[in-house]
Design a protein around this motif. Structure first.
Motif, PDB file in Angstrom:
ATOM      1  N   ASP A  40      -6.572   5.105   6.193  1.00  0.00           N
ATOM      2  CA  ASP A  40      -7.325   3.867   5.982  1.00  0.00           C
ATOM      3  C   ASP A  40      -7.169   3.335   4.560  1.00  0.00           C
ATOM      4  O   ASP A  40      -7.446   2.161   4.300  1.00  0.00           O
ATOM      5  CB  ASP A  40      -8.809   4.079   6.287  1.00  0.00           C
ATOM      6  CG  ASP A  40      -9.184   3.599   7.673  1.00  0.00           C
ATOM      7  OD1 ASP A  40      -8.286   3.125   8.396  1.00  0.00           O
ATOM      8  OD2 ASP A  40     -10.375   3.702   8.047  1.00  0.00           O
ATOM      9  N   LEU A  42      -4.462   2.893   3.111  1.00  0.00           N
ATOM     10  CA  LEU A  42      -3.185   2.183   3.011  1.00  0.00           C
ATOM     11  C   LEU A  42      -3.378   0.710   3.300  1.00  0.00           C
ATOM     12  O   LEU A  42      -3.890   0.335   4.358  1.00  0.00           O
ATOM     13  CB  LEU A  42      -2.171   2.751   4.006  1.00  0.00           C
ATOM     14  CG  LEU A  42      -1.758   4.205   3.831  1.00  0.00           C
ATOM     15  CD1 LEU A  42      -0.768   4.579   4.936  1.00  0.00           C
ATOM     16  CD2 LEU A  42      -1.136   4.433   2.460  1.00  0.00           C
ATOM     17  N   THR A  43      -2.980  -0.117   2.379  1.00  0.00           N
ATOM     18  CA  THR A  43      -2.916  -1.556   2.606  1.00  0.00           C
ATOM     19  C   THR A  43      -1.618  -2.067   2.003  1.00  0.00           C
ATOM     20  O   THR A  43      -1.056  -1.453   1.070  1.00  0.00           O
ATOM     21  CB  THR A  43      -4.085  -2.312   1.948  1.00  0.00           C
ATOM     22  OG1 THR A  43      -3.983  -2.193   0.516  1.00  0.00           O
ATOM     23  CG2 THR A  43      -5.432  -1.778   2.420  1.00  0.00           C
ATOM     24  N   VAL A  44      -1.133  -3.171   2.542  1.00  0.00           N
ATOM     25  CA  VAL A  44       0.088  -3.771   2.007  1.00  0.00           C
ATOM     26  C   VAL A  44      -0.093  -4.106   0.542  1.00  0.00           C
ATOM     27  O   VAL A  44       0.773  -3.834  -0.291  1.00  0.00           O
ATOM     28  CB  VAL A  44       0.456  -5.023   2.832  1.00  0.00           C
ATOM     29  CG1 VAL A  44       1.544  -5.832   2.123  1.00  0.00           C
ATOM     30  CG2 VAL A  44       0.920  -4.633   4.231  1.00  0.00           C
ATOM     31  N   ARG A  46      -2.175  -2.783  -1.679  1.00  0.00           N
ATOM     32  CA  ARG A  46      -2.269  -1.565  -2.498  1.00  0.00           C
ATOM     33  C   ARG A  46      -0.885  -1.014  -2.788  1.00  0.00           C
ATOM     34  O   ARG A  46      -0.552  -0.688  -3.945  1.00  0.00           O
ATOM     35  CB  ARG A  46      -3.125  -0.536  -1.762  1.00  0.00           C
ATOM     36  CG  ARG A  46      -2.924   0.925  -2.191  1.00  0.00           C
ATOM     37  CD  ARG A  46      -3.519   1.186  -3.560  1.00  0.00           C
ATOM     38  NE  ARG A  46      -3.200   2.511  -4.037  1.00  0.00           N
ATOM     39  CZ  ARG A  46      -3.853   3.634  -3.696  1.00  0.00           C
ATOM     40  NH1 ARG A  46      -4.858   3.583  -2.841  1.00  0.00           N
ATOM     41  NH2 ARG A  46      -3.518   4.786  -4.220  1.00  0.00           N
ATOM     42  N   LYS A  55       3.776  -8.618  -2.406  1.00  0.00           N
ATOM     43  CA  LYS A  55       2.975  -8.351  -1.215  1.00  0.00           C
ATOM     44  C   LYS A  55       3.644  -8.936   0.023  1.00  0.00           C
ATOM     45  O   LYS A  55       3.669  -8.302   1.083  1.00  0.00           O
ATOM     46  CB  LYS A  55       1.580  -8.944  -1.402  1.00  0.00           C
ATOM     47  CG  LYS A  55       0.616  -8.620  -0.279  1.00  0.00           C
ATOM     48  CD  LYS A  55      -0.774  -9.146  -0.597  1.00  0.00           C
ATOM     49  CE  LYS A  55      -1.749  -8.858   0.538  1.00  0.00           C
ATOM     50  NZ  LYS A  55      -3.113  -9.355   0.213  1.00  0.00           N
ATOM     51  N   PHE A  59       4.782  -6.910   3.326  1.00  0.00           N
ATOM     52  CA  PHE A  59       4.216  -7.349   4.604  1.00  0.00           C
ATOM     53  C   PHE A  59       5.321  -7.646   5.610  1.00  0.00           C
ATOM     54  O   PHE A  59       5.197  -7.325   6.799  1.00  0.00           O
ATOM     55  CB  PHE A  59       3.355  -8.594   4.408  1.00  0.00           C
ATOM     56  CG  PHE A  59       2.703  -9.080   5.665  1.00  0.00           C
ATOM     57  CD1 PHE A  59       1.536  -8.493   6.132  1.00  0.00           C
ATOM     58  CD2 PHE A  59       3.259 -10.112   6.396  1.00  0.00           C
ATOM     59  CE1 PHE A  59       0.934  -8.928   7.297  1.00  0.00           C
ATOM     60  CE2 PHE A  59       2.667 -10.554   7.573  1.00  0.00           C
ATOM     61  CZ  PHE A  59       1.503  -9.965   8.019  1.00  0.00           C
ATOM     62  N   SER A  64       1.604  -5.479   9.904  1.00  0.00           N
ATOM     63  CA  SER A  64       0.158  -5.273   9.991  1.00  0.00           C
ATOM     64  C   SER A  64      -0.200  -3.923   9.387  1.00  0.00           C
ATOM     65  O   SER A  64       0.663  -3.053   9.219  1.00  0.00           O
ATOM     66  CB  SER A  64      -0.312  -5.328  11.450  1.00  0.00           C
ATOM     67  OG  SER A  64       0.136  -4.173  12.158  1.00  0.00           O
ATOM     68  N   LYS A  65      -1.479  -3.740   9.112  1.00  0.00           N
ATOM     69  CA  LYS A  65      -1.933  -2.462   8.561  1.00  0.00           C
ATOM     70  C   LYS A  65      -1.679  -1.335   9.552  1.00  0.00           C
ATOM     71  O   LYS A  65      -1.244  -0.240   9.166  1.00  0.00           O
ATOM     72  CB  LYS A  65      -3.419  -2.532   8.209  1.00  0.00           C
ATOM     73  CG  LYS A  65      -3.958  -1.228   7.632  1.00  0.00           C
ATOM     74  CD  LYS A  65      -5.384  -1.382   7.152  1.00  0.00           C
ATOM     75  CE  LYS A  65      -5.906  -0.065   6.568  1.00  0.00           C
ATOM     76  NZ  LYS A  65      -7.254  -0.197   5.992  1.00  0.00           N
ATOM     77  N   GLU A  66      -1.931  -1.580  10.834  1.00  0.00           N
ATOM     78  CA  GLU A  66      -1.709  -0.536  11.827  1.00  0.00           C
ATOM     79  C   GLU A  66      -0.238  -0.160  11.911  1.00  0.00           C
ATOM     80  O   GLU A  66       0.105   1.023  12.002  1.00  0.00           O
ATOM     81  CB  GLU A  66      -2.218  -0.976  13.197  1.00  0.00           C
ATOM     82  CG  GLU A  66      -2.101   0.138  14.239  1.00  0.00           C
ATOM     83  CD  GLU A  66      -2.590  -0.287  15.603  1.00  0.00           C
ATOM     84  OE1 GLU A  66      -3.530   0.345  16.113  1.00  0.00           O
ATOM     85  OE2 GLU A  66      -2.032  -1.255  16.162  1.00  0.00           O
ATOM     86  N   LEU A  68       1.887  -0.345   9.521  1.00  0.00           N
ATOM     87  CA  LEU A  68       2.141   0.429   8.306  1.00  0.00           C
ATOM     88  C   LEU A  68       1.661   1.864   8.483  1.00  0.00           C
ATOM     89  O   LEU A  68       2.358   2.823   8.120  1.00  0.00           O
ATOM     90  CB  LEU A  68       1.435  -0.227   7.121  1.00  0.00           C
ATOM     91  CG  LEU A  68       1.400   0.563   5.805  1.00  0.00           C
ATOM     92  CD1 LEU A  68       2.804   0.826   5.291  1.00  0.00           C
ATOM     93  CD2 LEU A  68       0.574  -0.191   4.755  1.00  0.00           C
ATOM     94  N   GLN A  69       0.471   2.038   9.049  1.00  0.00           N
ATOM     95  CA  GLN A  69      -0.061   3.381   9.276  1.00  0.00           C
ATOM     96  C   GLN A  69       0.825   4.173  10.238  1.00  0.00           C
ATOM     97  O   GLN A  69       1.114   5.353   9.994  1.00  0.00           O
ATOM     98  CB  GLN A  69      -1.481   3.282   9.832  1.00  0.00           C
ATOM     99  CG  GLN A  69      -2.496   2.751   8.827  1.00  0.00           C
ATOM    100  CD  GLN A  69      -3.831   2.447   9.476  1.00  0.00           C
ATOM    101  OE1 GLN A  69      -3.895   2.036  10.637  1.00  0.00           O
ATOM    102  NE2 GLN A  69      -4.912   2.648   8.743  1.00  0.00           N
TER     103      GLN A  69
END
Length: 222
Positions: A40, A42-44, A46, A55, A59, A64-66, A68-69
């Motif tokens: 959680d 992890l963000t683009v 960050r 960014k 991206f 998406s964040k998911e 990326l995860q």
């Protein structure tokens, strides 16, 4: 026309290569961050900030964040295979191969291949009760590891090195519990003593399970 086509292909290939390299760098950083702070975390934005990237560029690689995860979990699987599973590939089927896999897991955790210890131990604790694609991918990775250990033990039976009356799932469960206890204690308390205790416990159980205990070392030398 042919020259123009070749030039266009070269430019496209160059962009693809740069994108692949950027993706590799981002995921290499992401697995380390996630092992300490969780998926959680992890963000683009960050990751782009940490690595000095745009960014929008990061991206574009993940969307998406998911996504990326999920890419981070898959990258962690590759690192785990390289450090724990692949080194035992050339060993013959038998109890020593199983022991080397367990010892390799302990070394992987103790040496902090991921700075937060075992990536999958942390990810499972974070996502164990949260349904979705990330949960399913983490759960599958853990299940594949225990299934691989069970298959390795079955192959040791077929090689005549493991007793036929073994409860394979039970033995694998016990080995995994010892490995994860050592990892958890080390991360929480900063004390590596648990690795030797886990190794001693696993080795004792494997020697009891072997048709000939001399196939395995008497004690852990790590």
């Amino acid at each position: 026309m042919a020259t123009t086509a070749r030039t266009g292909t070269a430019r496209t290939d160059g962009r693809v290569a740069r994108g692949d390299e950027t993706r590799r760098v981002v995921l290499e950083h992401a697995v380390g961050v996630a092992s300490v702070e969780g998926l959680d975390g992890l963000t683009v934005g960050r990751l782009a900030g940490d690595l000095g990237l745009s960014k929008s560029g990061v991206f574009a690689l993940f969307g998406s964040k998911e996504d990326l995860q999920l890419a981070t979990v898959r990258a962690a699987i590759g690192i785990f295979l390289e450090n724990v599973v692949h080194p035992a590939h050339e060993l013959p089927h038998g109890m020593d191969r199983l022991w080397r896999l367990c010892a390799g897991w302990l070394a992987y955790s103790r040496s902090r291949v991921f700075p937060g210890g075992c990536f999958f131990y942390a990810a499972a604790a974070e996502y164990d009760s949260r349904p979705g694609r990330v949960h399913d991918t983490v759960a599958a990775a853990r299940r594949n590891w225990s299934s691989f250990l069970e298959q390795t033990l079955r192959e040791a039976q077929q090689a005549g090195q493991a007793r036929e009356d073994l409860d394979l799932p039970q033995l694998v469960f016990e080995m995994c519990a010892l490995m994860e206890m050592a990892n958890g204690d080390s991360v929480l308390h900063g004390d590596d003593a648990g690795y030797a205790m886990a190794a001693a416990g696993i080795l004792r159980r494997l020697r009891e399970a072997a048709t000939d205990p001399s196939l395995l070392p008497e004690r852990y030398a790590g």
